[in-house]
Design an enzyme around this catalytic site. Structure first.
Site, PDB file in Angstrom:
ATOM      1  N   ILE A  10      -0.816   5.784  16.023  1.00 65.27           N
ATOM      2  CA  ILE A  10      -0.434   7.212  16.098  1.00 65.27           C
ATOM      3  C   ILE A  10       1.045   7.390  16.450  1.00 65.27           C
ATOM      4  CG2 ILE A  10      -1.028   7.555  18.554  1.00 65.27           C
ATOM      5  CD1 ILE A  10      -2.280  10.289  17.606  1.00 65.27           C
ATOM      6  N   ASP A  14       3.451   7.462   9.990  1.00 63.64           N
ATOM      7  CA  ASP A  14       2.282   8.114   9.382  1.00 63.64           C
ATOM      8  C   ASP A  14       1.351   8.705  10.429  1.00 63.64           C
ATOM      9  OD1 ASP A  14       3.392   7.046   7.139  1.00 63.64           O
ATOM     10  OD2 ASP A  14       1.598   5.975   6.466  1.00 63.64           O
ATOM     11  N   ASP A  57      -5.471  -2.118  21.942  1.00 59.69           N
ATOM     12  CA  ASP A  57      -4.595  -2.984  21.144  1.00 59.69           C
ATOM     13  C   ASP A  57      -5.420  -3.606  20.023  1.00 59.69           C
ATOM     14  OD1 ASP A  57      -2.935  -5.290  20.327  1.00 59.69           O
ATOM     15  OD2 ASP A  57      -1.734  -4.721  22.064  1.00 59.69           O
ATOM     16  N   ALA A  80      -2.516   1.174  12.356  1.00 64.77           N
ATOM     17  CA  ALA A  80      -1.762   0.203  13.168  1.00 64.77           C
ATOM     18  C   ALA A  80      -1.500  -1.064  12.360  1.00 64.77           C
ATOM     19  CB  ALA A  80      -2.551  -0.148  14.430  1.00 64.77           C
ATOM     20  N   SER A  83       4.294  -3.667  10.425  1.00 68.57           N
ATOM     21  CA  SER A  83       4.440  -3.103   9.082  1.00 68.57           C
ATOM     22  C   SER A  83       5.764  -3.438   8.394  1.00 68.57           C
ATOM     23  CB  SER A  83       4.277  -1.576   9.156  1.00 68.57           C
ATOM     24  OG  SER A  83       5.454  -1.014   9.699  1.00 68.57           O
ATOM     25  N   SER A 124      -1.782  -1.309   1.042  1.00 71.70           N
ATOM     26  CA  SER A 124      -0.379  -1.157   0.636  1.00 71.70           C
ATOM     27  C   SER A 124      -0.114  -1.663  -0.774  1.00 71.70           C
ATOM     28  CB  SER A 124       0.484  -1.966   1.614  1.00 71.70           C
ATOM     29  OG  SER A 124       1.766  -2.180   1.090  1.00 71.70           O
ATOM     30  N   GLU A 126       2.290  -3.345  -1.443  1.00 77.33           N
ATOM     31  CA  GLU A 126       2.792  -4.723  -1.292  1.00 77.33           C
ATOM     32  C   GLU A 126       1.733  -5.746  -1.708  1.00 77.33           C
ATOM     33  OE1 GLU A 126       5.920  -6.281  -0.012  1.00 77.33           O
ATOM     34  OE2 GLU A 126       6.406  -4.389  -0.957  1.00 77.33           O
ATOM     35  N   TYR A 148       3.133 -10.370   5.169  1.00 75.32           N
ATOM     36  CA  TYR A 148       2.614  -9.006   5.350  1.00 75.32           C
ATOM     37  C   TYR A 148       1.685  -8.636   4.200  1.00 75.32           C
ATOM     38  CZ  TYR A 148       2.539  -3.887   5.108  1.00 75.32           C
ATOM     39  OH  TYR A 148       2.136  -2.583   5.004  1.00 75.32           O
TER      40      TYR A 148
HETATM   41  P1  NDP Z   1       4.936   2.137  11.522  1.00 80.58           P
HETATM   42  O1  NDP Z   1       5.535   0.782  11.614  1.00 80.58           O
HETATM   43  O2  NDP Z   1       5.815   3.348  11.657  1.00 80.58           O
HETATM   44  O3  NDP Z   1       3.774   2.285  12.637  1.00 80.58           O
HETATM   45  C1  NDP Z   1       2.950   1.209  12.961  1.00 80.58           C
HETATM   46  C2  NDP Z   1       2.059   1.612  14.118  1.00 80.58           C
HETATM   47  O4  NDP Z   1       1.199   0.519  14.441  1.00 80.58           O
HETATM   48  C3  NDP Z   1       2.800   1.981  15.410  1.00 80.58           C
HETATM   49  O5  NDP Z   1       2.187   3.101  16.005  1.00 80.58           O
HETATM   50  C4  NDP Z   1       2.584   0.749  16.277  1.00 80.58           C
HETATM   51  O6  NDP Z   1       2.627   1.017  17.658  1.00 80.58           O
HETATM   52  C5  NDP Z   1       1.174   0.376  15.849  1.00 80.58           C
HETATM   53  N1  NDP Z   1       0.827  -0.994  16.221  1.00 80.58           N
HETATM   54  C6  NDP Z   1       1.453  -2.150  15.876  1.00 80.58           C
HETATM   55  N2  NDP Z   1       0.841  -3.208  16.421  1.00 80.58           N
HETATM   56  C7  NDP Z   1      -0.205  -2.735  17.142  1.00 80.58           C
HETATM   57  C8  NDP Z   1      -1.203  -3.342  17.943  1.00 80.58           C
HETATM   58  N3  NDP Z   1      -1.266  -4.669  18.131  1.00 80.58           N
HETATM   59  N4  NDP Z   1      -2.134  -2.554  18.527  1.00 80.58           N
HETATM   60  C9  NDP Z   1      -2.083  -1.201  18.377  1.00 80.58           C
HETATM   61  N5  NDP Z   1      -1.133  -0.564  17.645  1.00 80.58           N
HETATM   62  C10 NDP Z   1      -0.210  -1.329  17.028  1.00 80.58           C
HETATM   63  O7  NDP Z   1       4.128   2.197  10.140  1.00 80.58           O
HETATM   64  P2  NDP Z   1       3.888   3.437   9.128  1.00 80.58           P
HETATM   65  O8  NDP Z   1       3.527   4.626   9.903  1.00 80.58           O
HETATM   66  O9  NDP Z   1       5.002   3.481   8.154  1.00 80.58           O
HETATM   67  O10 NDP Z   1       2.631   2.893   8.313  1.00 80.58           O
HETATM   68  C11 NDP Z   1       1.298   3.122   8.773  1.00 80.58           C
HETATM   69  C12 NDP Z   1       0.367   2.092   8.142  1.00 80.58           C
HETATM   70  O11 NDP Z   1       0.404   2.210   6.727  1.00 80.58           O
HETATM   71  C13 NDP Z   1       0.712   0.633   8.437  1.00 80.58           C
HETATM   72  O12 NDP Z   1      -0.507  -0.075   8.498  1.00 80.58           O
HETATM   73  C14 NDP Z   1       1.504   0.187   7.211  1.00 80.58           C
HETATM   74  O13 NDP Z   1       1.416  -1.196   7.049  1.00 80.58           O
HETATM   75  C15 NDP Z   1       0.778   0.963   6.136  1.00 80.58           C
HETATM   76  N6  NDP Z   1       1.541   1.304   4.960  1.00 80.58           N
HETATM   77  C16 NDP Z   1       2.717   1.988   5.097  1.00 80.58           C
HETATM   78  C17 NDP Z   1       3.419   2.401   3.981  1.00 80.58           C
HETATM   79  C18 NDP Z   1       4.707   3.144   4.096  1.00 80.58           C
HETATM   80  O14 NDP Z   1       5.422   3.216   3.081  1.00 80.58           O
HETATM   81  N7  NDP Z   1       5.041   3.713   5.230  1.00 80.58           N
HETATM   82  C19 NDP Z   1       2.896   2.122   2.624  1.00 80.58           C
HETATM   83  C20 NDP Z   1       1.618   1.428   2.603  1.00 80.58           C
HETATM   84  C21 NDP Z   1       0.972   1.042   3.738  1.00 80.58           C
HETATM   85  P3  NDP Z   1       3.975   0.866  18.541  1.00 80.58           P
HETATM   86  O15 NDP Z   1       4.626   2.225  18.520  1.00 80.58           O
HETATM   87  O16 NDP Z   1       3.455   0.478  19.866  1.00 80.58           O
HETATM   88  O17 NDP Z   1       4.834  -0.187  17.900  1.00 80.58           O
HETATM   89  P1  GDR Z   2       9.053  -2.453   1.760  1.00 79.33           P
HETATM   90  O1  GDR Z   2      10.128  -1.458   2.404  1.00 79.33           O
HETATM   91  O2  GDR Z   2       9.399  -3.871   1.981  1.00 79.33           O
HETATM   92  O3  GDR Z   2       8.838  -1.992   0.357  1.00 79.33           O
HETATM   93  O4  GDR Z   2       7.765  -2.146   2.663  1.00 79.33           O
HETATM   94  P2  GDR Z   2      11.660  -1.659   2.805  1.00 79.33           P
HETATM   95  O5  GDR Z   2      12.219  -0.280   2.912  1.00 79.33           O
HETATM   96  O6  GDR Z   2      11.833  -2.562   3.977  1.00 79.33           O
HETATM   97  O7  GDR Z   2      12.282  -2.417   1.524  1.00 79.33           O
HETATM   98  C1  GDR Z   2      12.306  -1.846   0.232  1.00 79.33           C
HETATM   99  C2  GDR Z   2      13.194  -2.655  -0.693  1.00 79.33           C
HETATM  100  O8  GDR Z   2      14.554  -2.497  -0.316  1.00 79.33           O
HETATM  101  C3  GDR Z   2      15.177  -3.768  -0.353  1.00 79.33           C
HETATM  102  N1  GDR Z   2      16.363  -3.779   0.544  1.00 79.33           N
HETATM  103  C4  GDR Z   2      16.331  -3.631   1.875  1.00 79.33           C
HETATM  104  N2  GDR Z   2      15.288  -3.411   2.706  1.00 79.33           N
HETATM  105  C5  GDR Z   2      15.575  -3.280   4.031  1.00 79.33           C
HETATM  106  N3  GDR Z   2      14.575  -3.010   4.885  1.00 79.33           N
HETATM  107  N4  GDR Z   2      16.847  -3.399   4.538  1.00 79.33           N
HETATM  108  C6  GDR Z   2      17.916  -3.639   3.719  1.00 79.33           C
HETATM  109  O9  GDR Z   2      19.046  -3.733   4.173  1.00 79.33           O
HETATM  110  C7  GDR Z   2      17.642  -3.752   2.313  1.00 79.33           C
HETATM  111  N5  GDR Z   2      18.437  -3.967   1.237  1.00 79.33           N
HETATM  112  C8  GDR Z   2      17.650  -3.984   0.162  1.00 79.33           C
HETATM  113  C9  GDR Z   2      14.087  -4.740   0.088  1.00 79.33           C
HETATM  114  O10 GDR Z   2      14.438  -6.075  -0.276  1.00 79.33           O
HETATM  115  C10 GDR Z   2      12.916  -4.162  -0.683  1.00 79.33           C
HETATM  116  O11 GDR Z   2      12.914  -4.657  -1.993  1.00 79.33           O
HETATM  117  C11 GDR Z   2       7.428  -0.815   3.058  1.00 79.33           C
HETATM  118  C12 GDR Z   2       6.711  -0.888   4.417  1.00 79.33           C
HETATM  119  O12 GDR Z   2       6.505   0.426   4.880  1.00 79.33           O
HETATM  120  C13 GDR Z   2       5.375  -1.576   4.285  1.00 79.33           C
HETATM  121  O13 GDR Z   2       4.678  -1.471   5.533  1.00 79.33           O
HETATM  122  C14 GDR Z   2       4.564  -0.889   3.195  1.00 79.33           C
HETATM  123  O14 GDR Z   2       3.316  -1.492   3.037  1.00 79.33           O
HETATM  124  C15 GDR Z   2       5.332  -0.898   1.892  1.00 79.33           C
HETATM  125  O15 GDR Z   2       6.571  -0.238   2.090  1.00 79.33           O
HETATM  126  C16 GDR Z   2       4.586  -0.180   0.769  1.00 79.33           C
END
Ligand code: NDP
Ligand code: GDR
Length: 325
Positions: A10, A14, A57, A80, A83, A124, A126, A148
């Site tokens: 939370i 997201d 956790d 969670a 990510s 995802s 990914e 991942y």
């Molecule tokens: P964030 O990295 O912003 O948030 C991750 C959350 O997971 C945080 O609240 C973090 O808590 C919590 N968390 C991590 N480890 C643990 C643990 N051991 N126990 C409990 N909580 C934990 O991710 P997003 O909001 O961007 O993404 C949400 C989900 O969707 C993730 O599973 C991500 O992999 C997936 N996803 C995201 C996409 C995107 O583009 N954003 C696309 C596809 C999938 P804390 O604040 O304590 O670190």
């Molecule tokens: P991604 O997101 O790996 O797709 O995963 P990210 O924004 O990290 O990378 C996207 C693309 O950009 C290229 N890139 C860089 N990326 C980062 N972070 N920093 C840089 O400086 C940079 N320069 C180029 C990367 O190589 C990559 O190709 C996100 C996460 O939210 C995952 O948790 C989720 O599942 C997927 O999106 C869908």
């Protein structure tokens, strides 16, 4: 009687949007939060008096069972995860423990505490990695390219397996990249918009990036949490791709961002091998037609609107003396 939902993750991007959305739908919202030495609730501060936080956790089975028993949710959204893809190469075991096995811990807790709970798994794009088909849809085979991505494939299949083994209402949302002003600073969209805002305000001189050629299907997180909720309102659990159907390169992202503030990106962007990945996902573009047909879902914010919204918010943040948290 209002519905109760438990959100893991939370405090993340997201999680915060989903909590707001569920509150607007009249839900009682609970959030699982892990213990950290420094608390960071910045994304949920504005709604903290409307939600209930429960300690727990994803690494600790007992804590998940206690959390479910305490809030007795109708719906659980498992957001969670560790990510950040790049970190998954330096912390592959930890990533697998949280992002893969954590899903089994939670599903198994649900099975024992209350098998009627509806479950959403944050899968995802990914998982598609080295893509076998363009665009990617629910039936496209997986070929993950990072620890991942591999962990998310496990999370996806254990969700399907618990659905089929125990008849749980367990759904996997295969979401493509979604972003917002609340995106973590390490992800490329926010890294670009935050640094473009800094450069525009004279607070930075350059932006160091990795691969500019990779292409992603980028949408707005606020739109995507609505799809998560819609999935759990269906009679039958299933898998859904959620995407815009458009793809853009990192170079296009950089161009749109610098253009918006009237600067030429070539003068500021430096390629830095530190941000290159051992294996890259070159191209992602999703086919969201099933989500459109079954859920009636479609994205509302365009790529350009998204980037401009993020730059506007970052300019506001920096001008008011704030910093990305
Ligand atoms: P964030 O990295 O912003 O948030 C991750 C959350 O997971 C945080 O609240 C973090 O808590 C919590 N968390 C991590 N480890 C643990 C643990 N051991 N126990 C409990 N909580 C934990 O991710 P997003 O909001 O961007 O993404 C949400 C989900 O969707 C993730 O599973 C991500 O992999 C997936 N996803 C995201 C996409 C995107 O583009 N954003 C696309 C596809 C999938 P804390 O604040 O304590 O670190
Ligand atoms: P991604 O997101 O790996 O797709 O995963 P990210 O924004 O990290 O990378 C996207 C693309 O950009 C290229 N890139 C860089 N990326 C980062 N972070 N920093 C840089 O400086 C940079 N320069 C180029 C990367 O190589 C990559 O190709 C996100 C996460 O939210 C995952 O948790 C989720 O599942 C997927 O999106 C869908």
């Amino acid at each position: 009687m209002s519905k109760r939902a438990l959100i893991t993750g939370i405090t993340g991007q997201d999680g915060s949007y989903l909590a707001e959305f569920l509150l607007s739908q009249g839900y009682e919202v609970f959030g699982l939060v892990r213990r950290t030495s420094t608390v960071n609730f910045s994304r949920i501060e504005h709604i903290q008096d409307q939600i209930r936080l429960i300690p727990g956790d994803m690494l600790d089975q007992t804590s998940l069972q206690l959390a479910l028993a305490e809030c007795q949710p109708h719906e659980v959204y498992n957001l969670a995860a560790q990510s950040f893809v790049q970190t998954s190469w330096t912390q592959p075991v930890f990533t697998g423990d949280v992002t893969a096995l954590g899903v089994t811990r939670l599903l198994d807790a649900i099975r024992h505490v209350d098998p009627d709970i509806r479950f959403y798994q944050a899968s995802s794009s990914e998982m598609f990695g080295k893509v076998r088909e363009v665009p990617q849809r629910e039936t496209t085979p997986f070929y993950p390219r990072s620890p991942y991505g591999v962990a998310k494939v496990y999370g996806h299949w254990i969700t399907v397996n618990y659905r089929e083994s125990y008849d749980l209402h367990a759904t996997s949302g295969i979401l493509f990249n979604h972003e917002s002003p609340r995106r973590g600073i390490e992800f490329v969209t926010r890294k670009v918009t935050y640094n473009v805002a800094k450069i525009k305000l004279g607070l930075a001189k350059e932006l160091r990036l990795g691969n500019l050629d990779s292409r992603r299907d980028w949408g707005f997180a606020g739109d995507y949490v609505r799809a998560m909720w819609l999935m759990l309102q269906q009679d039958t659990p299933d898998d859904f791709v959620v995407a815009t159907g458009e793809t853009h390169s990192v170079e296009e992202l950089v161009t749109v961002a610098f253009d918006y503030v009237g600067l030429d990106w070539h003068e500021y962007v430096v390629q830095d091998p530190r941000f290159m990945r051992p294996a890259e996902v070159d191209l992602l573009v999703g086919d969201p037609s099933k989500a459109g047909q079954v859920l009636g879902w479609e994205p509302r914010v365009t790529f350009k609107q998204l980037i401009q919204m993020m730059i506007d918010e970052d300019l506001r943040l920096l001008e008011s003396g704030g910093k990305a948290s």
